[in-house]
Structures are given as structure tokens and as C-alpha cells.
Design an enzyme around this catalytic site. Structure first.
Site, PDB file in Angstrom:
ATOM      1  CE  LYS A 171       9.692   3.506  10.154  1.00  0.00           C
ATOM      2  NZ  LYS A 171       8.835   2.920   9.636  1.00  0.00           N
ATOM      3  CB  THR A 181       4.243  -0.203   0.837  1.00  0.00           C
ATOM      4  OG1 THR A 181       5.470  -0.710   1.460  1.00  0.00           O
ATOM      5  CG2 THR A 181       3.632   0.502   1.874  1.00  0.00           C
ATOM      6  CG  ASN A 239       8.007   2.686  -2.216  1.00  0.00           C
ATOM      7  OD1 ASN A 239       7.046   1.999  -1.785  1.00  0.00           O
ATOM      8  ND2 ASN A 239       8.744   1.995  -3.069  1.00  0.00           N
ATOM      9  CB  SER A 284      10.276  -6.682   4.648  1.00  0.00           C
ATOM     10  OG  SER A 284      10.884  -5.473   4.064  1.00  0.00           O
TER      11      SER A 284
HETATM   12  N1  NAI Z   1       8.373   2.673   1.788  1.00  0.00           N
HETATM   13  C1  NAI Z   1       7.620   1.680   2.596  1.00  0.00           C
HETATM   14  O1  NAI Z   1       7.624   0.483   2.279  1.00  0.00           O
HETATM   15  C2  NAI Z   1       6.675   2.023   3.763  1.00  0.00           C
HETATM   16  C3  NAI Z   1       6.282   3.450   3.887  1.00  0.00           C
HETATM   17  N2  NAI Z   1       5.504   3.614   4.914  1.00  0.00           N
HETATM   18  C4  NAI Z   1       5.137   5.024   5.285  1.00  0.00           C
HETATM   19  O2  NAI Z   1       4.565   5.807   3.996  1.00  0.00           O
HETATM   20  C5  NAI Z   1       4.848   7.139   3.962  1.00  0.00           C
HETATM   21  C6  NAI Z   1       5.589   7.377   2.745  1.00  0.00           C
HETATM   22  O3  NAI Z   1       6.572   6.750   2.639  1.00  0.00           O
HETATM   23  P1  NAI Z   1       7.564   6.398   1.233  1.00  0.00           P
HETATM   24  O4  NAI Z   1       6.730   6.394   0.197  1.00  0.00           O
HETATM   25  O5  NAI Z   1       8.427   5.199   1.453  1.00  0.00           O
HETATM   26  O6  NAI Z   1       8.417   7.655   1.372  1.00  0.00           O
HETATM   27  P2  NAI Z   1       9.081   8.480  -0.054  1.00  0.00           P
HETATM   28  O7  NAI Z   1      10.258   9.236   0.439  1.00  0.00           O
HETATM   29  O8  NAI Z   1       9.319   7.464  -1.094  1.00  0.00           O
HETATM   30  O9  NAI Z   1       8.088   9.625  -0.575  1.00  0.00           O
HETATM   31  C7  NAI Z   1       7.544  10.505   0.543  1.00  0.00           C
HETATM   32  C8  NAI Z   1       6.670  11.276  -0.406  1.00  0.00           C
HETATM   33  O10 NAI Z   1       6.044  12.216   0.236  1.00  0.00           O
HETATM   34  C9  NAI Z   1       5.923  13.422  -0.501  1.00  0.00           C
HETATM   35  N3  NAI Z   1       6.151  14.758   0.968  1.00  0.00           N
HETATM   36  C10 NAI Z   1       7.126  14.696   1.642  1.00  0.00           C
HETATM   37  N4  NAI Z   1       6.376  15.658   2.687  1.00  0.00           N
HETATM   38  C11 NAI Z   1       5.310  16.015   2.175  1.00  0.00           C
HETATM   39  C12 NAI Z   1       4.349  17.002   2.706  1.00  0.00           C
HETATM   40  N5  NAI Z   1       4.670  17.732   3.654  1.00  0.00           N
HETATM   41  N6  NAI Z   1       3.084  16.858   2.026  1.00  0.00           N
HETATM   42  C13 NAI Z   1       2.946  16.151   1.029  1.00  0.00           C
HETATM   43  N7  NAI Z   1       3.775  15.025   0.440  1.00  0.00           N
HETATM   44  C14 NAI Z   1       5.084  15.169   1.373  1.00  0.00           C
HETATM   45  C15 NAI Z   1       7.325  13.590  -0.926  1.00  0.00           C
HETATM   46  O11 NAI Z   1       7.517  14.379  -1.898  1.00  0.00           O
HETATM   47  C16 NAI Z   1       7.234  12.142  -1.570  1.00  0.00           C
HETATM   48  O12 NAI Z   1       6.614  12.142  -2.798  1.00  0.00           O
HETATM   49  C17 NAI Z   1       5.855   7.348   5.327  1.00  0.00           C
HETATM   50  O13 NAI Z   1       4.695   7.502   6.495  1.00  0.00           O
HETATM   51  C18 NAI Z   1       6.117   5.617   5.646  1.00  0.00           C
HETATM   52  O14 NAI Z   1       6.702   5.627   7.044  1.00  0.00           O
HETATM   53  C19 NAI Z   1       4.759   2.553   5.348  1.00  0.00           C
HETATM   54  C20 NAI Z   1       4.966   1.370   5.094  1.00  0.00           C
HETATM   55  C21 NAI Z   1       6.193   0.782   4.530  1.00  0.00           C
HETATM   56  O1  AKG Z   2       9.705  -3.424   5.388  1.00  0.00           O
HETATM   57  C1  AKG Z   2      10.182  -3.175   6.503  1.00  0.00           C
HETATM   58  O2  AKG Z   2      10.655  -3.766   7.295  1.00  0.00           O
HETATM   59  C2  AKG Z   2      10.064  -1.680   6.648  1.00  0.00           C
HETATM   60  C3  AKG Z   2       8.323  -1.383   7.129  1.00  0.00           C
HETATM   61  C4  AKG Z   2       8.293  -0.222   7.785  1.00  0.00           C
HETATM   62  O3  AKG Z   2       9.139   0.588   7.922  1.00  0.00           O
HETATM   63  C5  AKG Z   2       6.820  -0.008   7.766  1.00  0.00           C
HETATM   64  O4  AKG Z   2       5.925  -0.707   7.620  1.00  0.00           O
HETATM   65  O5  AKG Z   2       6.657   1.356   8.423  1.00  0.00           O
END
Ligand code: NAI
Ligand code: AKG
Length: 421
Positions: free
Chosen positions: A107, A191, A222, A352
Site C-alpha cells: 500500500k 468495490t 467510490n 484489478s
Molecule cells: N476505491 C477502492 O477500490 C477501494 C477502497 N477501499 C476502502 O474504502 C474506503 C473509501 O475509499 P474510496 O471510496 O475509494 O475513497 P473516496 O476518496 O472515493 O471516498 C471517501 C468518502 O469518504 C468520505 N469521508 C472522508 N472522511 C470522512 C469522515 N471522517 N466521515 C465520513 N465520511 C468521510 C468522503 O467525503 C468521501 O465521500 C477506504 O477505507 C478505502 O481504503 C477498499 C477497497 C478498495
Molecule cells: O485495486 C487495488 O489494487 C487496490 C485495492 C486496495 O487498495 C484495497 O483493496 O484496499
């Protein structure tokens, strides 16, 4: 130990320790898996629009590569720390193993508030990070992707920078790229799709189906948005969503298309208004009277201080590490099912993997075929985790512990036959 109890890394290591005991693996397995193989720190100078240079610190944690190249996202967040990045990389090793992928775990992170950068500054930072890491990554070495604060555009800049250094196109070095740069359209929603598939399968076991079950989601990025989209498509009723500023709740169900339009136009779901809808804070959303709770933002939001107030019977971890180890004990005793991050949010990395396979063979499946392949892998993992959980004893062992045992088994055997252990 933080004010909220165990830190993310402490929670991960506690689960690992327990999985090693439950699986009967030697202590050496804990020694090897409780710390990363390599930590790379980079300092990236960026010429800001005002003319001055600002230096940003970034990391790439390469946790374990017994099963294949390191794989995992890159986080751009102002509060990211090295300890958090180590925890995230460690979870990736287990997530990739659990889902049968030919990958180890890694990571990356940069401590930056990307919202304060101009597009040019963001591009320079992204390219600088790819340049600094170029000697340590590659399609057979370490394959980054997006996480919080990063997206396909950033992956495109990074692939371009890496390809310039190698002198030829190397699409397989980053995944979740734009479709035109050998990405796959499914990755954008994969995801959230995986979150919904895991919720649907667990709901079948708990209630005979997901139809009409109410859902609250923390985080509308996302994972949160696409999780909501697919949960609704599968028959659930999304009643609350929040982003970093807070959110909205309507017990009769939210009109997701309208909520998303307001978020895109104004920057937050908080501005959504309709009859019967009220505002909720990010603490309140976790405690609403719903069937299913999806934390899809950041870690440690469900902690010992609020675990007893949670009313959902099913928690689906869209985020990595949203539940502390202390909270999990409380919730497990109360009979709440927690579908853990390494399982419930694995749709992203599994997709991925499919994108990487496409890039290596220069042959691309259509969207439906890709999604079917993704779903098959997720269902196989779901069945293996449930079998392992039943075998270990559902009242003594959590679903997370069962998933860790399943994951450690593969890594331990790979380390053993390699002669590492
Ligand atoms: N994008 C991906 O493919 C993957 C993401 N994740 C995990 O999912 C989680 C979210 O990631 P993404 O959706 O990609 O990020 P992102 O950046 O697209 O969205 C994050 C969201 O959380 C909100 N946020 C930020 N701080 C906050 C708080 N204190 N309270 C409530 N909401 C808050 C933001 O406003 C935004 O809506 C993370 O823990 C990430 O590690 C896990 C697996 C894959
Ligand atoms: O698609 C990837 O390799 C990223 C996945 C990831 O960071 C996660 O699952 O938390």
C-alpha cells in the site's frame, strides 16, 4: 492505544495473532507476517502555482510477496501516517491471499490534502511519486492502484510517467486506469459491487434475502456510492448516506440519483433536501435503526465508545479497518455479523487482478463477462469463509478471524515451500 481503543495496526496484529493460534501455525509465521518486508519513503518536490517548491512525503509499504507481486492502492490524505500505511499493506496481503489472487500485499500513501492542489500541482505530485517509486514497482514486482483520494486520472499520469522511464508502454504496472488506457469499465464500480454481493449473500443466510432491508452508508465516495447503487439494484433500501461533512436520512428510502446529483453539483450530500429527509452527523449514521450498516469512509469509526449503540444486525466493511478489535468483541457477543474488509471490499482488488490479466495478455473481455468473472471469485471466497467460520465455531470465532485463518493458510504454505520458514 488511541483514545478510541486499539489502533488500526494493533487491531490487525491482534487478529493475525489469533488466526495463527486458531490455525495451529508456528510463531515464526507471526514473526514474518507482523511486519513488512520493505518500507520505502520518498520526498517529492513540487513547484507550486505560486512559484515556491513544496516537498511532500510519501510511502510505499511492501508487506509480503510470498504469493506474488505486491498489490494495493495509493492513498492521498492529509492525516495519513506510516503506521496506517503499514496496517493497510498488511490487510492487503491477507485480502489478496483470501481471494485466491497471485499477489502479495502493499500500500502507498502521500500525506497531502489533494483538494487544496491545482490540477497541475496534482499531476506533478503524482508523476513525482511514480518516478521516485519506479525502481521498486512493475507488473511483476508491485502493482499500485487507487484508494482514498486517488482516481483513474492519477493512475493514467503514473502509468505514463513509468512508461516514459522504461521506454515503452507498461499498462500492467497500475490498475484502475481509464478504459482508454487499457482499464476496464467494471473497475470503477467493482468495490461497491463486491460490498453488495457480500451483503446479499449474508442477508440470504440471516433473513432469507436482502429485499427491503434498510441500509445506512457512511462515506459517499467510490465505495459508498457504488455500494449504494448495487445494494439498491439488488433490492435493499438505502435510507442514509454521509460524506466528510455529514449526511441525510430518510426512513422511507433516499432517491440515490438525486442525492448523487446534489453531491456532484455542490460537493456534499448535506445539501440534499426532500420531504421526510433530515440531516445526520457521521456519528449518528452509525447508530440509526437499520438492518445493514456499511462504513465506507475511514478506519476506527466503530469503536468501544459506540459499539453498544449500533442497531444494525449486519455490518459490511466497505472501508478498510472501520471496526476496532475492542468494538468487534462487543458486537460479536451481541450476535452482530461483521463482514470484514479483506472479504467485503475485495471486489476492487479482484477486479484489478482481472484488469492486470487483460493488460498482460492484451486481450479484453466485455463488461458483462468481466463482471461475471468478478462475481464468481467473490462467491467462491464467500463460501470458503462461511465454511471455515462454521468449522471453527461461530460463537467462539468472528468472521474476520475465520477469514484470516483462510488467508494465512495460503501464505504460510507458500512461505513454507519457498523455504522461508
Ligand atoms: N476505491 C477502492 O477500490 C477501494 C477502497 N477501499 C476502502 O474504502 C474506503 C473509501 O475509499 P474510496 O471510496 O475509494 O475513497 P473516496 O476518496 O472515493 O471516498 C471517501 C468518502 O469518504 C468520505 N469521508 C472522508 N472522511 C470522512 C469522515 N471522517 N466521515 C465520513 N465520511 C468521510 C468522503 O467525503 C468521501 O465521500 C477506504 O477505507 C478505502 O481504503 C477498499 C477497497 C478498495
Ligand atoms: O485495486 C487495488 O489494487 C487496490 C485495492 C486496495 O487498495 C484495497 O483493496 O484496499
Amino acid at each position: 492505544m488511541s483514545l478510541r481503543g486499539t489502533t488500526f495496526l494493533e487491531s490487525v496484529l491482534q487478529t493475525l495473532k489469533r488466526a495463527i493460534e486458531l490455525g495451529g501455525y508456528p510463531q515464526e509465521a507471526y514473526e514474518m507476517l507482523s511486519r513488512p518486508q520493505r518500507i520505502i519513503t520518498v520526498n517529492i518536490p513540487v513547484r507550486m502555482d505560486g512559484g515556491k517548491i513544496q516537498v511532500f512525503t510519501g510511502y510505499r509499504v511492501q508487506h509480503n510477496n510470498a504469493l506474488g507481486p505486491y498489490k494495493g492502492g495509493i492513498r492521498f490524505h492529509p492525516e495519513v501516517t506510516l503506521e496506517e500505511d503499514i496496517a493497510l499493506a498488511t490487510v492487503m496481503t491477507f485480502k489478496n491471499s483470501l481471494n485466491g489472487l497471485p499477489y502479495g500485499g502493499g500500500k502507498g500513501a502521500i500525506a497531502v490534502d489533494y483538494k487544496k492542489l491545482s490540477k497541475r500541482e496534482l499531476e506533478e505530485l503524482s508523476r513525482g511519486y511514480a518516478r521516485a517509486l519506479a525502481p521498486f514497482i512493475g507488473p511483476e514486482v508491485d502493482i499500485p492502484a487507487p484508494d482514498v483520494g486517488t482516481d483513474p486520472q492519477i493512475m493514467a499520469w503514473m502509468v505514463d510517467e513509468y512508461s516514459k522511464i522504461t521506454g515503452h508502454n507498461v499498462p500492467g504496472v497500475f490498475t484502475a486506469k481509464p478504459v482508454v488506457l487499457w482499464g476496464n469499465p467494471v473497475r470503477e464500480y467493482s468495490t461497491g459491487f463486491g460490498v453488495a454481493v457480500w451483503a446479499r449473500e449474508a442477508a440470504k443466510k440471516l433473513w432469507g434475502g436482502i429485499e427491503g432491508k434498510t441500509v445506512a452508508i457512511q462515506g459517499f465516495g467510490n465505495v459508498g456510492y457504488w455500494g449504494a447503487y448495487w445494494l439498491e439494484k439488488m433490492g435493499a433500501k438505502v435510507v442514509a448516506v454521509t460524506d466528510s461533512r455529514g449526511g441525510v436520512y430518510n426512513p422511507s428510502g433516499l432517491k440515490l440519483v438525486e442525492v448523487k446529483a446534489v453531491k456532484d453539483k455542490t460537493g456534499t450530500v448535506m445539501n440534499y433536501e426532500s420531504s421526510g429527509t433530515r440531516k445526520v452527523t457521521n456519528d449518528e449514521v452509525l447508530e440509526l435503526p437499520v438492518d445493514i450498516l456499511v462504513p465506507a469512509a475511514l478506519e476506527n469509526v466503530i469503536h468501544k465508545g459506540n459499539a453498544n449503540n449500533i442497531k444494525a444486525k449486519l455490518i459490511v466493511e466497505g472501508a478498510n479497518g472501520p471496526t476496532t478489535a475492542d468494538a468487534e468483541k462487543v458486537l460479536h457477543t451481541r450476535g452482530v455479523w461483521i463482514l470484514p474488509d479483506l472479504a467485503a471490499n475485495a471486489g476492487g482488488v479482484v477486479m484489478s487482478y482481472l484488469e492486470w490479466v487483460e493488460d498482460l495478455q492484451w486481450y479484453f473481455w466485455d463488461e458483462e463477462e468481466t463482471r461475471n468473472r468478478l462475481e464468481r471469485i467473490l462467491l467462491d471466497t464467500f463460501n470458503r469463509v462461511m465454511n471455515r467460520w462454521n468449522k471453527l465455531g461461530t460463537s467462539q470465532v468472528t468472521i474476520r478471524e475465520a477469514a484470516y485463518v483462510e488467508a494465512v493458510d495460503r501464505i504460510y504454505n507458500a512461505m513454507k515451500v519457498r523455504g522461508w520458514i
